[in-house]
Write a protein that holds these residues in place. Structure first.
Motif, PDB file in Angstrom:
ATOM      1  N   PRO A   3      -0.957  -0.094 -10.837  1.00 45.03           N
ATOM      2  CA  PRO A   3      -0.095  -1.296 -10.581  1.00 45.03           C
ATOM      3  C   PRO A   3       0.848  -0.877  -9.609  1.00 45.03           C
ATOM      4  O   PRO A   3       1.172  -1.771  -8.775  1.00 45.03           O
ATOM      5  CB  PRO A   3       0.808  -1.426 -12.071  1.00 45.03           C
ATOM      6  CG  PRO A   3       0.435  -0.337 -12.716  1.00 45.03           C
ATOM      7  CD  PRO A   3      -0.871   0.155 -12.434  1.00 45.03           C
ATOM      8  N   ALA A   4       1.241   0.460  -9.413  1.00 43.17           N
ATOM      9  CA  ALA A   4       2.162   0.563  -8.350  1.00 43.17           C
ATOM     10  C   ALA A   4       1.525   0.744  -7.028  1.00 43.17           C
ATOM     11  O   ALA A   4       2.258   0.530  -5.978  1.00 43.17           O
ATOM     12  CB  ALA A   4       2.888   2.156  -8.569  1.00 43.17           C
ATOM     13  N   ASP A   5       0.314   0.766  -6.932  1.00 41.99           N
ATOM     14  CA  ASP A   5      -0.325   0.838  -5.666  1.00 41.99           C
ATOM     15  C   ASP A   5      -0.815  -0.923  -5.529  1.00 41.99           C
ATOM     16  O   ASP A   5      -1.526  -1.016  -4.416  1.00 41.99           O
ATOM     17  CB  ASP A   5      -1.627   1.506  -5.679  1.00 41.99           C
ATOM     18  CG  ASP A   5      -1.285   2.869  -5.560  1.00 41.99           C
ATOM     19  OD1 ASP A   5      -0.387   3.353  -4.742  1.00 41.99           O
ATOM     20  OD2 ASP A   5      -1.815   3.820  -6.279  1.00 41.99           O
ATOM     21  N   LEU A   6      -0.518  -1.799  -6.428  1.00 40.85           N
ATOM     22  CA  LEU A   6      -1.202  -3.161  -6.244  1.00 40.85           C
ATOM     23  C   LEU A   6      -2.700  -2.671  -6.222  1.00 40.85           C
ATOM     24  O   LEU A   6      -3.377  -3.600  -5.271  1.00 40.85           O
ATOM     25  CB  LEU A   6      -0.513  -3.900  -5.310  1.00 40.85           C
ATOM     26  CG  LEU A   6       0.854  -4.328  -5.466  1.00 40.85           C
ATOM     27  CD1 LEU A   6       1.239  -5.195  -4.280  1.00 40.85           C
ATOM     28  CD2 LEU A   6       1.065  -5.065  -6.947  1.00 40.85           C
ATOM     29  N   THR A   7      -3.391  -2.077  -7.092  1.00 40.87           N
ATOM     30  CA  THR A   7      -4.834  -1.874  -6.971  1.00 40.87           C
ATOM     31  C   THR A   7      -5.362  -1.792  -8.459  1.00 40.87           C
ATOM     32  O   THR A   7      -4.489  -1.183  -9.179  1.00 40.87           O
ATOM     33  CB  THR A   7      -5.262  -0.869  -6.209  1.00 40.87           C
ATOM     34  OG1 THR A   7      -4.725   0.390  -6.669  1.00 40.87           O
ATOM     35  CG2 THR A   7      -5.009  -0.741  -4.661  1.00 40.87           C
ATOM     36  N   VAL A  36      -5.530   0.206   0.597  1.00 41.41           N
ATOM     37  CA  VAL A  36      -5.750  -1.142   1.078  1.00 41.41           C
ATOM     38  C   VAL A  36      -6.175  -1.277   2.560  1.00 41.41           C
ATOM     39  O   VAL A  36      -6.466  -2.443   2.832  1.00 41.41           O
ATOM     40  CB  VAL A  36      -4.486  -1.890   0.833  1.00 41.41           C
ATOM     41  CG1 VAL A  36      -3.998  -1.935  -0.599  1.00 41.41           C
ATOM     42  CG2 VAL A  36      -3.266  -1.461   1.528  1.00 41.41           C
ATOM     43  N   LYS A  71      -7.831  -4.870  -4.691  1.00 42.63           N
ATOM     44  CA  LYS A  71      -6.307  -5.107  -4.273  1.00 42.63           C
ATOM     45  C   LYS A  71      -5.810  -6.161  -5.133  1.00 42.63           C
ATOM     46  O   LYS A  71      -6.498  -7.012  -5.479  1.00 42.63           O
ATOM     47  CB  LYS A  71      -6.498  -5.631  -2.770  1.00 42.63           C
ATOM     48  CG  LYS A  71      -5.453  -5.808  -2.058  1.00 42.63           C
ATOM     49  CD  LYS A  71      -5.395  -5.606  -0.482  1.00 42.63           C
ATOM     50  CE  LYS A  71      -5.657  -6.937   0.037  1.00 42.63           C
ATOM     51  NZ  LYS A  71      -5.428  -7.058   1.592  1.00 42.63           N
ATOM     52  N   ALA A  88       0.789 -10.116  -6.220  1.00 45.96           N
ATOM     53  CA  ALA A  88       1.778 -10.854  -7.164  1.00 45.96           C
ATOM     54  C   ALA A  88       1.243 -12.160  -7.563  1.00 45.96           C
ATOM     55  O   ALA A  88       0.942 -13.229  -6.909  1.00 45.96           O
ATOM     56  CB  ALA A  88       2.978 -10.652  -6.531  1.00 45.96           C
ATOM     57  N   THR A 116       7.527 -19.832  -7.123  1.00 44.29           N
ATOM     58  CA  THR A 116       8.787 -19.586  -7.619  1.00 44.29           C
ATOM     59  C   THR A 116       9.373 -21.059  -7.949  1.00 44.29           C
ATOM     60  O   THR A 116       8.685 -21.873  -7.553  1.00 44.29           O
ATOM     61  CB  THR A 116       9.820 -18.854  -6.739  1.00 44.29           C
ATOM     62  OG1 THR A 116      10.099 -19.784  -5.497  1.00 44.29           O
ATOM     63  CG2 THR A 116       9.301 -17.468  -6.134  1.00 44.29           C
TER      64      THR A 116
END
Lengths: 465, 397
Positions: free
Chosen positions: B55-59, B137, B165, B168, B229
């Motif tokens: 998750p910290a890499d968004l992968t 990425v 990849k 959000a 949002t």
């Protein structure tokens, strides 16, 4: 014979064969290759096709060339042959504004396309720093990136279809929206080894309603890169997230007076584009993370002019390196975004070990590092140090689970490094594609695939990232 | 089942001249032709591990047999997603969705499924295990093999792992549904696709009752998905309402709780069959031409006395058109002529659902692509013995 046939097919005006012409086309922004047998400047797909057929008949390889800004020798002829330069194929052939797409010839300069459609509030998203001179054909060949790829994706995501001249001089087309193998995807980033792109349908995007640019300063590169990792880990992907260290900002400020602080250890240039309604919340979220990671200041660009100037400084950073040293070597590696602090640390250790000054200007949000090693090519010790540290940086990136090129490509320079990333089976699988499209190995030979001994030449300054 | 197991199975089959059918969740079984021969069926459902969640890499790296639902559940705590938008997410697998080259309705906003693929492990017909890309990425190291496998229907190699990849996930979703009174269809679609703020998806629907929510007006109904949002949703709501008001659509119903489920029912409709007696086409069109395309097809179906349902993806232009008849035999009597007539109008229409395995005359892949010679050459270099899914793909590949 080769020359006379080319002249017959393309006209004397479109064939160059004087030694001084050949020498100009024997290298790109990486290094010198071999002298080509001829250079042709076709004006149409039919002329490209004719040139390929003639070259094939004479057993000469074909080396396609855009603006020659590539940093890895992708456009340098390594086995002589015929260089096909797309200087004259620079027309926007079709503009379909209603469907937000354009068909362009490969020689169209990247920035010219965006400029051409700006009045319609559209733009072409891939924006390599070389965009004022590099061509869309060359961008397609290297799957070029740029700062805004962070959110818009690389060239791959913006190509809708291609017209290609194959190794026999025959023409075929691809279309990402049609059933069948995605040959477009195979072609983009193949560095001219699978076919010669003679036209591309590309996607145009609507200009965003609102664009904000912010600058955050940090005491050092480590804290700035921790901030980047934390922004990404929070699920925030701005439109662009760039980092410059103190060495780079001081060069940029001397060259451009773009407005970067010169007393900070590192600067983050952050852009977000989207709806006006979200901007304040966005700014609060990113600035809070930046502060948590030690940002010493945070400011917003107040006007379009200020934004443009900051970007001009960023995109001109490589050119500004000439202020620091007679020469520089620009490396391109990509690592996992959570490992940025470690990667930066490794780069700085390597530079220290080899006693070189390093400037970092890069696409931090993508984990795409561009360390620039300053040196003087007249000093053999420094040249050797640059070659060795360039290789050390590749190894460090691989050790962190990264790759040997984020956006510049493999070309000639990094082909041996492919062995470090891929197994023999992986490379052999890739080679199957090559065998289908170029069984005689005539399209841009000696590129991408490793062979023979490594040859790490070092470039002159003035190149653009 | 392991990756080595797949390699072993394929190697054996290939050496023995056997043909292998590769299957995931079978949700897109109605795409493409049935294989010419099946000696071995390779189900990827057992390959369903999460190889690495970063998750910290968004992968994230997952095995091919993982379902889209499980992928979504894995990513939900990280507040991320991979918007593949394939039907029947509980059964559809990551590998199958990619192999089928699925294109969903939110791609105008988030990109195509292939653009989320940053690496892969594939097994070739001869058992070779080949990796491509990685967990970064941005990567230009050689050919993008992963993207070549996407949309290849398992005819070049079997995808066993994909690295993705992530993005959000939108914090909020809202669905608008409305009936369209007479004279509002064209304007409603046109105003929606020209808004400054882009809906995540917008559909015009005629039929699909019981599958897709909402009631028909004189000119069908619309479903619009808003994402973002709270601020974005508020702004979108205002603009969508006022645009629709200008187009003469008086009433809209808003769904917040259950918006995702409502959207998923639209996705499910893409491949929903009416027993054994329906065929569903996907026709690629430009957004401003899609409605006219649907209207022409409606006229055509009426001429053939076929019942029909239509769905227009107003943001991307896809037209989903389903025809059916009283029973399989009644459908069978007309469908081949209808298929011919449809392809005369829309040469690139493909079949995405229906039981048509016994109808070899349907042009399920539409017109032959220009690069067919290159495609055949790729197939024969990757799978010279025609082991993988033979005959399933374009032009008999």
């Amino acid at each position: 014979m080769l020359l006379s046939r080319l002249v017959e097919a393309l006209g004397a005006d479109a064939v160059k064969s004087q030694p001084e012409d050949l020498s100009v086309y024997s290298f790109d922004a990486y290094t010198e290759g071999s002298l080509p047998a001829a250079v042709v400047l076709p004006s149409s797909t039919a002329e490209v096709s004719a040139a390929v057929k003639i070259a094939r008949e004479f057993g000469e390889p074909i080396v396609p060339r855009g603006a020659g800004t590539g940093l890895c020798g992708g456009a340098s002829p390594m086995r002589g042959g015929v260089v096909v330069a797309f200087t004259r194929m620079n027309r926007i052939v079709e503009l379909d504004l209603a469907h937000r797409r354009a068909r362009v010839q490969p020689g169209v300069i990247n920035a010219d396309l965006s400029a051409h459609v700006a009045g319609d509030r559209l733009f072409y998203a891939p924006d390599p720093s070389s965009q004022k001179i590099s061509t869309i054909g060359g961008n397609v060949a290297t799957n070029a990136g740029g700062p805004h790829c962070l959110s818009y994706g690389t060239t791959m995501n913006h190509v809708l279809g291609l017209e290609i001249v194959d190794d026999r001089g025959e023409v075929f087309t691809t279309d990402v929206d049609r059933a069948g193998y995605d040959i477009t995807a195979a072609m983009v980033g193949s560095e001219g080894t699978l076919g010669i792109v003679t036209s591309a349908w590309v996607r145009l995007m609507r200009m965003p309603e609102s664009v904000r640019v912010w600058l955050a300063t940090f005491g050092d590169v480590e804290s700035a890169s921790s901030a980047v990792s934390a922004i990404i880990a929070a699920g925030i992907v701005p439109t662009a997230l760039e980092m410059m260290d103190a060495v780079a900002t001081s060069a940029v400020e001397r060259a451009f007076r773009a407005g970067y602080p010169t007393d900070a250890g590192a600067v983050l240039l952050i852009e977000h584009a989207g709806l006006e309604d979200d901007m304040n919340a966005y700014e609060s979220a990113i600035s809070a993370i930046a502060r948590d990671h030690g940002a010493s200041s945070w400011r917003a660009a107040r006007s379009q002019a200020e934004r443009d100037l900051l970007w001009a400084g960023r995109k001109g950073a490589a050119g500004a390196m000439g202020r620091l040293a007679p020469n520089y070597y620009l490396q391109d590696v990509c690592v996992r975004r959570s490992t940025l602090p470690k990667a930066l640390h490794a780069v700085s250790d390597i530079a220290r070990t080899y006693d070189l000054t390093v400037a970092n200007v890069f696409h931090a949000g993508d984990g795409n590092l561009h360390p620039m090693l300053c040196y003087d090519r007249r000093d053999a010790r420094q040249v050797q140090a640059v070659i060795e540290s360039g290789n050390e940086i590749l190894k460090a990136a691989i050790a962190l689970g990264g790759t040997v090129s984020g956006e510049h490509g493999i070309g000639f320079e990094k082909r041996e490094a492919m062995r470090e990333v891929y197994s023999t089976a992986d490379l052999a699988t890739m080679a199957r594609v090559r065998e289908v499209f170029d069984p005689k190995n005539m399209l841009n030979p000696e590129k991408i695939f490793p062979a023979g001994a490594q040859c790490a030449e070092v470039r002159a300054p003035g190149n653009v990232a | 089942m392991t990756v080595e197991g797949v390699s072993h199975l394929l190697k054996n089959a290939n050496e023995n001249g056997e043909c292998v059918l590769v299957a995931g969740g079978n949700t897109l079984r109605g795409m493409g032709r049935p294989p010419l021969r099946v000696d071995v069926t390779l189900s990827t459902l057992g390959l369903n591990a999460i190889v690495e969640d970063a998750p910290a890499d968004l992968t994230i790296a997952v095995q091919a047999g993982l379902t889209l639902r499980t992928l979504a559940h894995t990513l939900a705590p990280h507040k991320t997603h991979v918007p593949f938008d394939a039907p029947r997410a509980a059964d559809a697998t990551v590998g199958g969705t990619l192999a089928a080259g699925w294109l969903g309705p939110r791609r105008h906003l988030y990109g195509r499924p292939r653009d989320f693929v940053i690496g892969s492990v594939a097994v070739l017909a001869d058992g070779t295990i080949a990796r491509a890309g990685g967990m970064v990425v941005k990567n230009v190291s050689g050919y993008d093999m992963s993207r070549l496998y996407v949309g290849s229907f398992g005819t070049l190699a079997v995808l066993v792992q994909v690295n993705l990849k992530t993005a959000a996930a939108p914090p909020m979703q809202r669905v608008f549904s409305m009936r369209l009174p007479e004279g509002t269809r064209e304007r409603a679609l046109s105003v929606l696709s020209n808004l400054n703020v882009t809906p995540a998806a917008a559909f015009w629907i005629d039929g699909f009752r019981g599958t897709i929510d909402g009631d028909e007006g004189q000119e069908g109904r619309m479903i619009v998905l808003l994402e973002g949002t709270a601020h974005t949703i508020e702004r979108l709501t205002r603009e969508v309402r006022s645009a629709l008001g200008r187009a003469g659509v008086p009433e809209t119903r808003i769904v917040d709780a259950g918006a995702r489920e409502s959207f998923e029912r639209v996705l499910d409709a893409y491949v929903a069959c009416v027993g054994e007696r329906s065929i569903t086409y996907r026709i690629p069109a430009f957004p401003d031409e899609a409605l006219a395309c649907a209207r022409d097809l409606t006229a055509l179906a009426t001429r053939f006395e076929l019942r029909h349902d239509a769905l227009v993806d107003a943001m991307n232009g896809d037209v989903i058109f389903r025809v059916n008849d009283l029973d399989a035999m009644a459908l069978g009597a007309k469908i081949e002529m209808f298929d011919d007539a449809l392809h005369d109008q829309q040469p690139n229409a493909i079949v995405i659902a229906g039981n048509h395995s016994h109808r070899p005359l349907l042009a399920v892949w539409g017109a032959q692509p220009d690069a067919i010679e290159q495609m055949r050459a790729l197939k024969s270099r990757f799978d010279p013995k025609n082991t993988l899914n033979p005959g399933r793909f374009v032009a008999g590949i």
